[in-house]
Design a protein around this motif. Structure first.
Motif, PDB file in Angstrom:
ATOM      1  N   GLU A  20       0.814  -1.213   0.000  1.00 20.04           N
ATOM      2  CA  GLU A  20       0.000   0.000   0.000  1.00 20.04           C
ATOM      3  C   GLU A  20       0.850   1.267   0.000  1.00 20.04           C
ATOM      4  O   GLU A  20       0.352   2.364  -0.212  1.00 20.04           O
ATOM      5  CB  GLU A  20      -0.925   0.014   1.213  1.00 20.04           C
ATOM      6  N   TRP A  21       2.165   1.126   0.221  1.00 21.06           N
ATOM      7  CA  TRP A  21       3.080   2.280   0.195  1.00 21.06           C
ATOM      8  C   TRP A  21       3.859   2.375  -1.112  1.00 21.06           C
ATOM      9  O   TRP A  21       4.838   3.095  -1.208  1.00 21.06           O
ATOM     10  CB  TRP A  21       4.058   2.182   1.361  1.00 21.06           C
ATOM     11  N   SER A  22       3.437   1.648  -2.131  1.00 21.87           N
ATOM     12  CA  SER A  22       4.194   1.590  -3.387  1.00 21.87           C
ATOM     13  C   SER A  22       3.998   2.795  -4.292  1.00 21.87           C
ATOM     14  O   SER A  22       4.604   2.873  -5.356  1.00 21.87           O
ATOM     15  CB  SER A  22       3.824   0.317  -4.157  1.00 21.87           C
ATOM     16  N   GLN A  23       3.117   3.726  -3.953  1.00 19.85           N
ATOM     17  CA  GLN A  23       2.899   4.959  -4.712  1.00 19.85           C
ATOM     18  C   GLN A  23       2.507   4.663  -6.161  1.00 19.85           C
ATOM     19  O   GLN A  23       3.207   4.989  -7.117  1.00 19.85           O
ATOM     20  CB  GLN A  23       4.155   5.845  -4.674  1.00 19.85           C
ATOM     21  N   LEU A  24       1.356   4.021  -6.314  1.00 26.71           N
ATOM     22  CA  LEU A  24       0.849   3.659  -7.638  1.00 26.71           C
ATOM     23  C   LEU A  24      -0.405   4.454  -8.012  1.00 26.71           C
ATOM     24  O   LEU A  24      -1.204   4.002  -8.836  1.00 26.71           O
ATOM     25  CB  LEU A  24       0.547   2.158  -7.678  1.00 26.71           C
ATOM     26  N   GLU A  25      -0.563   5.614  -7.443  1.00 25.46           N
ATOM     27  CA  GLU A  25      -1.766   6.409  -7.687  1.00 25.46           C
ATOM     28  C   GLU A  25      -1.972   6.671  -9.173  1.00 25.46           C
ATOM     29  O   GLU A  25      -1.056   7.153  -9.854  1.00 25.46           O
ATOM     30  CB  GLU A  25      -1.696   7.756  -6.939  1.00 25.46           C
ATOM     31  N   ASN A  26      -3.170   6.326  -9.667  1.00 30.00           N
ATOM     32  CA  ASN A  26      -3.572   6.572 -11.053  1.00 30.00           C
ATOM     33  C   ASN A  26      -2.632   5.926 -12.073  1.00 30.00           C
ATOM     34  O   ASN A  26      -2.440   6.447 -13.176  1.00 30.00           O
ATOM     35  CB  ASN A  26      -3.661   8.084 -11.323  1.00 30.00           C
ATOM     36  N   LYS A  27      -2.047   4.801 -11.688  1.00 28.10           N
ATOM     37  CA  LYS A  27      -1.144   4.082 -12.589  1.00 28.10           C
ATOM     38  C   LYS A  27      -1.700   2.696 -12.910  1.00 28.10           C
ATOM     39  O   LYS A  27      -2.433   2.110 -12.112  1.00 28.10           O
ATOM     40  CB  LYS A  27       0.249   3.946 -11.958  1.00 28.10           C
ATOM     41  N   SER A  28      -1.325   2.216 -14.094  1.00 27.97           N
ATOM     42  CA  SER A  28      -1.634   0.834 -14.454  1.00 27.97           C
ATOM     43  C   SER A  28      -0.463  -0.039 -14.038  1.00 27.97           C
ATOM     44  O   SER A  28       0.696   0.386 -14.118  1.00 27.97           O
ATOM     45  CB  SER A  28      -1.873   0.713 -15.958  1.00 27.97           C
ATOM     46  N   VAL A  29      -0.768  -1.264 -13.588  1.00 32.21           N
ATOM     47  CA  VAL A  29       0.267  -2.167 -13.080  1.00 32.21           C
ATOM     48  C   VAL A  29       0.282  -3.434 -13.927  1.00 32.21           C
ATOM     49  O   VAL A  29      -0.774  -4.016 -14.203  1.00 32.21           O
ATOM     50  CB  VAL A  29       0.027  -2.514 -11.601  1.00 32.21           C
ATOM     51  N   VAL A  30       1.501  -3.838 -14.330  1.00 32.99           N
ATOM     52  CA  VAL A  30       1.669  -5.079 -15.095  1.00 32.99           C
ATOM     53  C   VAL A  30       2.722  -5.922 -14.388  1.00 32.99           C
ATOM     54  O   VAL A  30       3.815  -5.433 -14.088  1.00 32.99           O
ATOM     55  CB  VAL A  30       2.123  -4.795 -16.543  1.00 32.99           C
ATOM     56  N   PHE A  31       2.389  -7.194 -14.104  1.00 31.40           N
ATOM     57  CA  PHE A  31       3.393  -8.107 -13.543  1.00 31.40           C
ATOM     58  C   PHE A  31       3.252  -9.470 -14.204  1.00 31.40           C
ATOM     59  O   PHE A  31       2.232  -9.779 -14.831  1.00 31.40           O
ATOM     60  CB  PHE A  31       3.291  -8.201 -12.016  1.00 31.40           C
TER      61      PHE A  31
END
Length: 633
Positions: A324-335
């Protein structure tokens, strides 16, 4: 009326004054400096372009004219010109004034650029604003303190480079290597990096090799390279090849001089602008002992810091570390990896960190993608995409462009990421943090083992003990912290190690002390005591290079010029008197010892390794087999 004779020279009077041309040249140069000084105090000059070129032109013309008037009327050959009688070059009053001014400039440059006129959110003021027109012309943006520094640095190497060429014009080697340094500084260190910025590519000085370029593997820099597409990837690969292939290869054939005296900007400034202070280098044995321990400690520091920084980057790139501290605000995530944390937990973690959508990238078409059976608590879209079917879209997303992914879903067959939306890719590094750590351990062990097995006779006793101690400490701490707390290598956060290194070595040592103390400690203080690149190249030069300085002891008249003007503090005369090859880790191959020798005793050579390092045991009084020694000769 009697006068006190202060001249201790047997060859003539020391220089008492400068000639008329030099006085006029000095006045012109001071006009250029006065313009910079006026702008420093926030005096608004009406036409910055005109005043900038007038200032830089005056400084260049004054320096070049002064040098021409000093050396061109004289015959070619060795010119000491009474350096020990001048206040500026003999640690006198003016030397201390210059040293203090340079030190203050570097302090302001690194830590207080606002006093130079740098404005973060607005128009620059002061001396930095004066350089805005040139900065807009070259890189398309306003000047920074580093642009101002780079411009003045380049100007100094070019102007004083001409002075150096005229002073040593009797020596072809000095002319060629000085032209080389001037070219690499102007093109590779100044213009090309600025042009790259103008093309929206990462700023990269191609001649700045790790560990001198200690930011090369910082996370932000790696992301810059990767986001720049193929060109950025080529830059990153070139940086790695420079360390592992190019540098060792060139050092094997030419010694460390190929870099320290032909390419490096630090060495270029020391050789050109710092030439009047080269004789001030400390020649004492105690200085040599301090030099070896300090410079190799810096190498250990930069290796530890870089290892921790790369480890931290790889760790943060793993999707198992999304929180929750990864700072992904308004970002798309791909893994693309599922090991270490359940799929549901990864999506929830990205959702808590502010991500707008999550994609699983299926890199192996023959393997069925995972199925999200438990959607409890998940409120953001999650889809699976195929790497094979979305190659172009993936590249566009990595570059921040709009991208449309093909998906296999009952609701829709594609999802579009809008232009400007940042997409964060996890699990996309070539190596894992585990592979990297063990690779570092294996590499250090191989180097240490090779040295101890095949080159230990070339190391002094304290060097052997030091190598063993450093190796055991680094490997021990690396293994201990890795297995006990894999989040922190060497007990500290990576960014703190990088901050400390940047402050202590990158700023204080290389800048404030390295250049600011030219008039007090000589021109190669940084190269001798602080430069990790010089230390690594010296290690290679000593142990497997073909380079050496050969001596003809029968011709030596013990004048001491070679030792006096060795900026690395080497007692060259001691080798010359014995007719012994000079193979020292600290030698940068500048060739000045040869250039100032009146008898042609010294010669820089690249030859076979056999017989390259031979201590003159007979002259030293050691117990040797005289017949075997004679036969070997």
């Amino acid at each position: 009326m009697s006068t006190v004779q202060r001249n201790m020279s047997l060859t003539g009077e020391p220089p008492k004054t400068i000639n008329t041309q030099q006085k006029v040249a000095t006045a012109i140069g001071l006009i250029g400096l006065a313009i910079l000084l006026v702008s420093l105090f926030n005096v608004e000059l009406p036409n910055k372009t005109l005043w900038l070129w007038l200032s830089l032109g005056s400084i260049a013309v004054g320096t070049i004219w002064f040098s021409a008037a000093a050396y061109l009327p004289k015959h070619e050959g060795i010119k000491n010109d009474g350096v020990y009688f001048k206040s500026l070059s003999s640690r006198g009053f003016w030397a201390w004034v210059l040293g203090i001014l340079l030190t203050l400039f570097y302090v302001a440059l690194y830590w207080f650029p606002q006093y130079l006129g740098l404005v973060q959110d607005g128009d620059n003021r002061g001396i930095i604003s004066l350089f805005d027109p040139l900065s807009y012309l070259i890189n398309g943006g306003p000047a920074s303190q580093w642009f101002v520094y780079g411009t003045l640095y380049t100007l100094a190497i070019l102007a004083f480079g001409l002075k150096f060429i005229w002073k040593y014009r009797h020596n072809k080697y000095e002319i060629i290597r000085t032209i080389s340094v001037m070219f690499f500084q102007l093109a590779f260190a100044f213009l090309i990096p600025e042009f790259l910025v103008r093309l929206n590519l990462p700023y990269y000085d191609l001649k700045n090799v790790w560990p001198l370029n200690y930011e090369l593997f910082a996370g932000y820099k790696i992301n810059e390279f990767l986001s720049a597409g193929d060109i950025g990837l080529i830059m990153l690969i070139f940086g790695v090849l420079s360390i592992l292939v190019i540098t060792p290869l060139l050092t094997y054939f030419y010694g460390k001089r190929w870099y320290c005296s032909w390419v490096c900007g630090c060495g270029g400034l020391a050789e050109t602008a710092g030439d009047p202070f080269r004789h001030l280098s400390d020649k004492r044995m105690s200085a040599w002992k301090v030099e070896r321990w300090v410079v190799h400690s810096v190498v250990v520091f930069v290796v530890v810091m870089t290892t921790a920084v790369v480890f931290d980057y790889l760790r943060n790139n793993e999707s198992t570390n999304i929180s929750e501290w990864s700072q992904l605000e308004n970002k798309s995530v791909v893994f693309s990896e599922l090991e270490g944390k359940p799929l549901h937990d990864k999506i929830i973690a990205a959702q808590k960190a502010g991500a707008t959508q999550v994609f699983y990238l299926n890199e192996d078409a023959s393997t069925p993608p995972p199925t999200l059976e438990n959607r409890e608590g998940i409120t953001i879209p999650f889809e699976t995409i195929s790497a094979l079917e979305n190659e172009v879209a993936i590249e566009r997303a990595k570059n921040g462009q709009s991208a449309t992914f093909l998906i296999d879903s009952p609701a829709t067959d594609r999802i579009t990421i809008e232009n400007g939306t940042e997409t964060v890719f996890y699990d996309d590094t070539w190596v894992t943090k585990e592979q990297f750590v063990w690779g570092v351990i294996i590499l250090l062990t191989l180097v240490f083992g090779w040295v101890m097995l095949f080159r230990r006779e070339q190391l002094a006793k304290d060097a052997k003990y030091g190598a063993i101690g450093y190796f055991v400490i680094v490997i021990g701490i690396l293994l201990f912290t890795y297995f006990s707390s894999p989040g922190k290598l060497f007990f500290f956060e990576a960014y703190k190690l990088r901050q400390w290194y940047g402050f202590l070595i990158g700023a204080m040592f290389s800048g404030v002390i390295g250049v600011g103390f030219y008039p007090i400690f000589g021109s190669r203080v940084w190269c001798r005591f602080g430069c990790p690149m010089a230390a690594i190249l010296g290690f290679q030069q000593r142990l497997f290079s073909r380079f050496r300085i050969t001596t003809n002891g029968g011709q030596c008249i013990s004048c001491g010029n070679c030792s006096t003007y060795c900026e690395m503090g080497i007692d060259v005369k001691a080798y010359a008197q014995k007719g012994e090859n000079i193979v020292r880790s600290s030698c940068v191959g500048c060739g000045i010892c040869s250039a100032v020798c009146p008898r042609g005793v010294l010669k820089l050579e690249n030859g076979p390794r056999e017989g390259r390092i031979e201590g003159n045991d007979v002259l030293l009084g050691n117990d040797v087999d005289l017949m075997s020694y004679v036969n070997k000769r």
